[in-house]
Scaffold this motif. Structure first.
Motif, PDB file in Angstrom:
ATOM      1  N   UNK A  99       0.803  -1.233   0.000  1.00 14.92           N
ATOM      2  CA  UNK A  99       0.000   0.000   0.000  1.00 14.92           C
ATOM      3  C   UNK A  99       0.830   1.275   0.000  1.00 14.92           C
ATOM      4  N   UNK A 100       1.897   1.325   0.769  1.00 13.83           N
ATOM      5  CA  UNK A 100       2.664   2.567   0.817  1.00 13.83           C
ATOM      6  C   UNK A 100       3.320   2.855  -0.531  1.00 13.83           C
ATOM      7  N   UNK A 101       3.969   1.848  -1.114  1.00  6.97           N
ATOM      8  CA  UNK A 101       4.643   2.062  -2.399  1.00  6.97           C
ATOM      9  C   UNK A 101       3.653   2.419  -3.505  1.00  6.97           C
ATOM     10  N   UNK A 102       2.516   1.734  -3.528  1.00  5.57           N
ATOM     11  CA  UNK A 102       1.499   2.037  -4.542  1.00  5.57           C
ATOM     12  C   UNK A 102       0.958   3.447  -4.321  1.00  5.57           C
ATOM     13  N   UNK A 103       0.664   3.779  -3.076  1.00  2.03           N
ATOM     14  CA  UNK A 103       0.155   5.112  -2.770  1.00  2.03           C
ATOM     15  C   UNK A 103       1.134   6.203  -3.159  1.00  2.03           C
ATOM     16  N   UNK A 104       2.423   5.979  -2.902  1.00  2.00           N
ATOM     17  CA  UNK A 104       3.452   6.952  -3.287  1.00  2.00           C
ATOM     18  C   UNK A 104       3.493   7.086  -4.811  1.00  2.00           C
ATOM     19  N   UNK A 105       3.444   5.964  -5.525  1.00  2.00           N
ATOM     20  CA  UNK A 105       3.444   6.011  -6.991  1.00  2.00           C
ATOM     21  C   UNK A 105       2.254   6.803  -7.518  1.00  2.00           C
ATOM     22  N   UNK A 106       1.102   6.583  -6.909  1.00  2.00           N
ATOM     23  CA  UNK A 106      -0.107   7.296  -7.329  1.00  2.00           C
ATOM     24  C   UNK A 106       0.061   8.798  -7.099  1.00  2.00           C
ATOM     25  N   UNK A 107       0.502   9.184  -5.900  1.00  2.00           N
ATOM     26  CA  UNK A 107       0.631  10.615  -5.608  1.00  2.00           C
ATOM     27  C   UNK A 107       1.707  11.282  -6.460  1.00  2.00           C
ATOM     28  N   UNK A 108       2.817  10.589  -6.689  1.00  2.00           N
ATOM     29  CA  UNK A 108       3.865  11.183  -7.521  1.00  2.00           C
ATOM     30  C   UNK A 108       3.333  11.432  -8.928  1.00  2.00           C
ATOM     31  N   UNK A 109       2.662  10.443  -9.511  1.00  2.00           N
ATOM     32  CA  UNK A 109       2.114  10.642 -10.853  1.00  2.00           C
ATOM     33  C   UNK A 109       1.088  11.775 -10.843  1.00  2.00           C
ATOM     34  N   UNK A 110       0.265  11.805  -9.823  1.00  2.00           N
ATOM     35  CA  UNK A 110      -0.750  12.855  -9.681  1.00  2.00           C
ATOM     36  C   UNK A 110      -0.088  14.231  -9.676  1.00  2.00           C
ATOM     37  N   UNK A 111       0.939  14.403  -8.847  1.00  2.00           N
ATOM     38  CA  UNK A 111       1.584  15.713  -8.721  1.00  2.00           C
ATOM     39  C   UNK A 111       2.435  16.077  -9.937  1.00  2.00           C
TER      40      UNK A 111
END
Length: 194
Positions: free
Chosen positions: A53-65
């Motif tokens: 969850x943490x790695x996926x969440x970080x990937x999602x937020x990085x792409x978002x930003x």
């Protein structure tokens, strides 16, 4: 004059946070409820995702930003970060990624209980409307980014059928969150910020 621009027949709506309350047309249509089979698909695929969850969440937020840098305006801790590697190292970004993923997890774990799902998403929506003053369009964008990342990172689980079911869930999430915005009197000022 479009329906969005028309004035309601009653007295002027109250103002909150410098924006005007929207009418029912500002809110997306409610999605069909998930079937038992669809709930099972979501829970099975989420089980694979949530292991990381943490790695996926970080990937999602990085792409978002990276793809929607205007979204960073709501985050003083990473507002000035442009480098994805710097974002990945940010403790604050990682913490927010975990909060996002845990909120999704609460929804997925409670798909059998629509009242609980509504309650979780109402808290998220109201906090983002009142405390953080985030335009609701960013939730729609974020759900799309999340679907992209999940499909790319988990192609063996996120088949075309599974993606359709997850798209339906994300539509329901957005519907509930925008309902919370509507309840507190928020109108999406503009989607031109993105």
């Amino acid at each position: 004059m479009s329906r969005r621009e028309s004035t309601p027949p009653s007295s002027p709506p109250p103002r909150l946070l410098g924006v005007q309350r929207g009418d029912a047309d500002d809110r997306p249509e409610r999605a069909e409820p998930l079937s038992d089979a669809e709930r099972e698909i979501i829970q099975d695929t989420w089980g694979q995702v949530y292991k990381n969850c943490e790695d996926v969440g970080v990937s999602v937020l990085i792409r978002f930003f990276v793809n929607f840098p205007s979204a960073k305006q709501y985050f003083s801790q990473f507002r000035d970060m442009d480098d994805p590697e710097e974002m990945e190292r940010s403790c604050q970004l990682r913490q927010h990624a975990c909060r996002v993923m845990n909120a999704i997890n609460s929804v997925v774990e409670n798909l059998h209980d629509p009242e609980k799902v509504s309650s979780v998403l109402a808290v998220v929506g109201k906090a983002h409307a009142l405390k953080h003053k985030v335009e609701p369009v960013y939730f729609k964008i974020l759900t799309g980014v999340m679907l992209e990342v999940l499909a790319e990172d988990y192609p063996e689980f996120f088949t075309a059928e599974v993606q359709m079911v997850w798209t339906k869930l994300m539509g329901a999430l957005y519907w509930h969150v925008t309902g919370a915005y509507t309840e507190v009197g928020w109108l999406q000022v503009s989607s031109s910020a993105v």
